[in-house]
Design an enzyme around this catalytic site. Structure first.
Site, PDB file in Angstrom:
ATOM      1  N   ILE A 109       0.809  -1.220   0.000  1.00  0.00           N
ATOM      2  CA  ILE A 109       0.000   0.000   0.000  1.00  0.00           C
ATOM      3  C   ILE A 109       0.844   1.272   0.000  1.00  0.00           C
ATOM      4  O   ILE A 109       0.325   2.363  -0.245  1.00  0.00           O
ATOM      5  CB  ILE A 109      -0.993   0.033   1.187  1.00  0.00           C
ATOM      6  CG1 ILE A 109      -0.273  -0.073   2.527  1.00  0.00           C
ATOM      7  CG2 ILE A 109      -2.046  -1.038   1.039  1.00  0.00           C
ATOM      8  CD1 ILE A 109      -1.190   0.190   3.712  1.00  0.00           C
ATOM      9  N   HIS A 110       2.135   1.163   0.271  1.00  0.00           N
ATOM     10  CA  HIS A 110       3.005   2.328   0.182  1.00  0.00           C
ATOM     11  C   HIS A 110       3.806   2.335  -1.115  1.00  0.00           C
ATOM     12  O   HIS A 110       4.749   3.113  -1.271  1.00  0.00           O
ATOM     13  CB  HIS A 110       3.978   2.366   1.371  1.00  0.00           C
ATOM     14  CG  HIS A 110       3.289   2.405   2.693  1.00  0.00           C
ATOM     15  ND1 HIS A 110       3.280   1.341   3.552  1.00  0.00           N
ATOM     16  CD2 HIS A 110       2.549   3.380   3.283  1.00  0.00           C
ATOM     17  CE1 HIS A 110       2.587   1.647   4.634  1.00  0.00           C
ATOM     18  NE2 HIS A 110       2.125   2.876   4.490  1.00  0.00           N
ATOM     19  N   GLY A 111       3.423   1.446  -2.051  1.00  0.00           N
ATOM     20  CA  GLY A 111       4.113   1.394  -3.326  1.00  0.00           C
ATOM     21  C   GLY A 111       5.281   0.435  -3.361  1.00  0.00           C
ATOM     22  O   GLY A 111       6.055   0.451  -4.322  1.00  0.00           O
ATOM     23  N   GLU A 112       5.428  -0.398  -2.329  1.00  0.00           N
ATOM     24  CA  GLU A 112       6.522  -1.372  -2.345  1.00  0.00           C
ATOM     25  C   GLU A 112       6.303  -2.371  -3.477  1.00  0.00           C
ATOM     26  O   GLU A 112       5.176  -2.738  -3.785  1.00  0.00           O
ATOM     27  CB  GLU A 112       6.598  -2.143  -1.021  1.00  0.00           C
ATOM     28  CG  GLU A 112       6.705  -1.280   0.212  1.00  0.00           C
ATOM     29  CD  GLU A 112       5.352  -1.029   0.852  1.00  0.00           C
ATOM     30  OE1 GLU A 112       5.298  -0.880   2.079  1.00  0.00           O
ATOM     31  OE2 GLU A 112       4.342  -0.976   0.107  1.00  0.00           O
TER      32      GLU A 112
END
Length: 246
Positions: A109-112
């Protein structure tokens, strides 16, 4: 993040405040990566907070709430995809780049990063691939750090995320990551329901909407919780928040 929460638990304990700690790691996309040690926590957090919040409201003890939270987490799986990255205000630009026909498969959800970048064909085929990842993920054992309130220290215990079963009740969440229209989320849910019916996963409850987002990221995640009677009753309990109300 885990380190920060553990530090908070210790500080509260030393101030005489009774507190516990439960790790949420429902994301089946990655077990270990450059960004994580173990699995990530994603939209399964919504179900843990709803169910355990209702339990606390009913008078469950702290110990009972902790046990329930771990049981919910251990029966929960999530998988997400991104069609476009979010723009972090401090950076002022997308956190990653995708071609017009690419999807980040298994995104955090943080773009990982996820498992791979795949070509987008159509929504039904993408949901089929996501469901396969959820269904076929095998039981996952790991060592958890659990706060021992009596000794004032962390204990390490083995815990296992359970296998899914056919002919069982499930709670499903189709979750927008921030910039996906609800109409598209319902299209994803329609295909998910078809897959679940074929597999014998009974969707007893569902949520469709934006519950665990990442700013303006275009994408969607699917969460399935293998639910027992207690979980369903607590999920149904009244709630009055910005995101949920019934």
């Amino acid at each position: 993040m885990c380190l920060n929460f553990e530090t908070a638990v210790e500080l509260l304990h030393f101030d005489g405040i009774k507190v516990g700690s439960v790790l949420i790691d429902d994301d089946v996309a990655v077990k270990d990566s450059l960004y994580t040690a173990g699995r990530r926590g994603v939209a399964g957090t919504v179900l843990v907070e709803k169910i355990v919040g209702a339990a606390a409201d009913k008078g469950y003890s702290l110990e009972q709430c902790e046990e329930l939270a771990r049981r919910v987490n251990n029966n929960c799986r999530s998988f997400g995809v991104a069609l476009d990255a979010c723009v972090v205000p401090a950076a002022g630009k997308p956190s990653f780049q995708l071609e017009d026909d690419e999807v980040e498969f298994g995104v955090g959800i943080h773009g990982e990063p996820g498992i791979a970048r795949i070509k987008y064909t159509n929504a039904d085929e993408l949901v089929d691939k996501m469901f396969l990842e959820l269904k076929e993920n095998i039981a996952y054992s790991r060592t958890l750090r659990i706060w021992n309130r009596v000794e004032g220290q962390w204990d390490e215990v083995e815990s296992t995320i359970e296998n899914f079963e056919t002919d069982h009740d499930y709670i499903a969440i189709v979750n927008g990551l921030g910039a996906t229209p609800e109409s598209e989320l319902y299209g994803v849910y329609n295909r998910l329901a078809q897959n679940c019916a074929k597999e014998g996963f009974r969707i007893a409850r569902n949520l469709v909407g934006n519950y665990c987002t990442s700013l303006n990221m275009e994408g969607v995640s699917i969460t399935l919780l293998k639910a027992d009677k207690e979980m369903l009753e607590l999920f149904d309990a009244p709630v009055d928040t910005a995101a949920m109300k019934w």
